[in-house]
Design a protein around this motif. Sequence first.
Motif, PDB file in Angstrom:
ATOM      1  N   LEU A 146      -8.373   6.109  50.117  1.00  0.00           N
ATOM      2  CA  LEU A 146      -7.603   7.335  49.907  1.00  0.00           C
ATOM      3  C   LEU A 146      -6.632   7.176  48.740  1.00  0.00           C
ATOM      4  CD1 LEU A 146      -6.702   8.380  53.569  1.00  0.00           C
ATOM      5  CD2 LEU A 146      -8.259   9.565  52.012  1.00  0.00           C
ATOM      6  N   ALA A 147      -5.918   6.078  48.757  1.00  0.00           N
ATOM      7  CA  ALA A 147      -4.925   5.849  47.707  1.00  0.00           C
ATOM      8  C   ALA A 147      -5.585   5.720  46.340  1.00  0.00           C
ATOM      9  CB  ALA A 147      -4.115   4.597  48.026  1.00  0.00           C
ATOM     10  N   TYR A 148      -6.652   4.938  46.242  1.00  0.00           N
ATOM     11  CA  TYR A 148      -7.309   4.744  44.954  1.00  0.00           C
ATOM     12  C   TYR A 148      -7.888   6.043  44.428  1.00  0.00           C
ATOM     13  CZ  TYR A 148      -6.983  -0.366  45.417  1.00  0.00           C
ATOM     14  OH  TYR A 148      -6.529  -1.651  45.526  1.00  0.00           O
ATOM     15  N   THR A 149      -8.441   6.862  45.303  1.00  0.00           N
ATOM     16  CA  THR A 149      -8.987   8.146  44.873  1.00  0.00           C
ATOM     17  C   THR A 149      -7.877   9.024  44.307  1.00  0.00           C
ATOM     18  OG1 THR A 149     -10.812   8.066  46.446  1.00  0.00           O
ATOM     19  CG2 THR A 149     -10.174  10.245  45.635  1.00  0.00           C
ATOM     20  N   MET A 150      -6.752   9.071  45.003  1.00  0.00           N
ATOM     21  CA  MET A 150      -5.649   9.905  44.511  1.00  0.00           C
ATOM     22  C   MET A 150      -5.075   9.369  43.204  1.00  0.00           C
ATOM     23  SD  MET A 150      -3.679  11.377  47.840  1.00  0.00           S
ATOM     24  CE  MET A 150      -3.157   9.783  48.426  1.00  0.00           C
ATOM     25  N   VAL A 151      -4.939   8.078  43.087  1.00  0.00           N
ATOM     26  CA  VAL A 151      -4.422   7.499  41.839  1.00  0.00           C
ATOM     27  C   VAL A 151      -5.372   7.805  40.693  1.00  0.00           C
ATOM     28  CG1 VAL A 151      -3.966   5.316  40.636  1.00  0.00           C
ATOM     29  CG2 VAL A 151      -3.004   5.703  42.905  1.00  0.00           C
ATOM     30  N   GLN A 152      -6.666   7.647  40.932  1.00  0.00           N
ATOM     31  CA  GLN A 152      -7.651   7.928  39.889  1.00  0.00           C
ATOM     32  C   GLN A 152      -7.613   9.401  39.505  1.00  0.00           C
ATOM     33  OE1 GLN A 152     -11.706   7.032  40.993  1.00  0.00           O
ATOM     34  NE2 GLN A 152     -12.328   6.834  38.880  1.00  0.00           N
ATOM     35  N   GLU A 153      -7.514  10.285  40.490  1.00  0.00           N
ATOM     36  CA  GLU A 153      -7.433  11.710  40.190  1.00  0.00           C
ATOM     37  C   GLU A 153      -6.131  12.054  39.477  1.00  0.00           C
ATOM     38  OE1 GLU A 153      -8.177  14.009  43.724  1.00  0.00           O
ATOM     39  OE2 GLU A 153     -10.314  13.540  43.699  1.00  0.00           O
ATOM     40  N   ASP A 154      -5.027  11.479  39.926  1.00  0.00           N
ATOM     41  CA  ASP A 154      -3.737  11.716  39.260  1.00  0.00           C
ATOM     42  C   ASP A 154      -3.818  11.354  37.776  1.00  0.00           C
ATOM     43  OD1 ASP A 154      -2.438  12.608  41.561  1.00  0.00           O
ATOM     44  OD2 ASP A 154      -1.446  10.690  41.956  1.00  0.00           O
ATOM     45  N   ALA A 155      -4.537  10.283  37.472  1.00  0.00           N
ATOM     46  CA  ALA A 155      -4.642   9.811  36.089  1.00  0.00           C
ATOM     47  C   ALA A 155      -5.298  10.836  35.180  1.00  0.00           C
ATOM     48  CB  ALA A 155      -5.409   8.489  36.028  1.00  0.00           C
ATOM     49  N   VAL A 156      -6.123  11.720  35.741  1.00  0.00           N
ATOM     50  CA  VAL A 156      -6.778  12.749  34.927  1.00  0.00           C
ATOM     51  C   VAL A 156      -6.223  14.138  35.212  1.00  0.00           C
ATOM     52  CG1 VAL A 156      -8.889  11.428  34.572  1.00  0.00           C
ATOM     53  CG2 VAL A 156      -8.729  12.962  36.520  1.00  0.00           C
ATOM     54  N   GLY A 157      -5.136  14.197  35.996  1.00  0.00           N
ATOM     55  CA  GLY A 157      -4.473  15.470  36.225  1.00  0.00           C
ATOM     56  C   GLY A 157      -4.919  16.261  37.442  1.00  0.00           C
ATOM     57  N   ILE A 158      -5.757  15.680  38.285  1.00  0.00           N
ATOM     58  CA  ILE A 158      -6.189  16.361  39.508  1.00  0.00           C
ATOM     59  C   ILE A 158      -5.193  16.011  40.606  1.00  0.00           C
ATOM     60  CG2 ILE A 158      -8.015  16.601  41.236  1.00  0.00           C
ATOM     61  CD1 ILE A 158      -9.950  15.513  39.024  1.00  0.00           C
TER      62      ILE A 158
END
Length: 176
Positions: A146-158
């Motif tokens: 969950l955390a990695y998915t959110m961090v990865q999405e945050d990095a591209v603005g999602i």
Amino acid sequence: MHARLLDAAEAIIRECGHGALTARTLADRLSLKRQIVHYYFETMDDIIVQLVRRTSARALAALEEPAMQADPLCAIWRMSNDRDFALLSLEFAALAARQPAVREVVREAAEAARAAQTRILTRHLATRGIAASIDPEVATIVMASLAYTMVQEDAVGITAGHAKLRALVDAALERF
């Protein structure tokens, strides 16, 4: 010099991704000649392997800190949500998927971290006489994913739904 090269390589990967890490970009970052990079590291894969090992050692050491021992689920959640740590882990995973020389060391590091997290969480539950409703190993996978998915999405603005998910996890951890 060895540590400076690793620090610079890590910074390049965090800032620009693993594709930007070359002997030239590494040497330029430190105002060195490229030959110096190859004096300390035979190949670029050697740099990545040493970075994975160094990052893994840091993560395992962090898992043994008192805060982790006192409240492991919250600590694992915070560690997994650390943007720099998560993005670096994702870059290593991407490299491991395509580079056999890196794959084994990434697998070993990930399995060591998961085993340590599971051991710490299992011990935490047993010490408090709590029966696990979810297998501790599964819980650590779910939290990290969950955390990695959110961090990865945050990095591209999602960011849609991220605040709600973080609030849900934080509330669940608070009740726990």
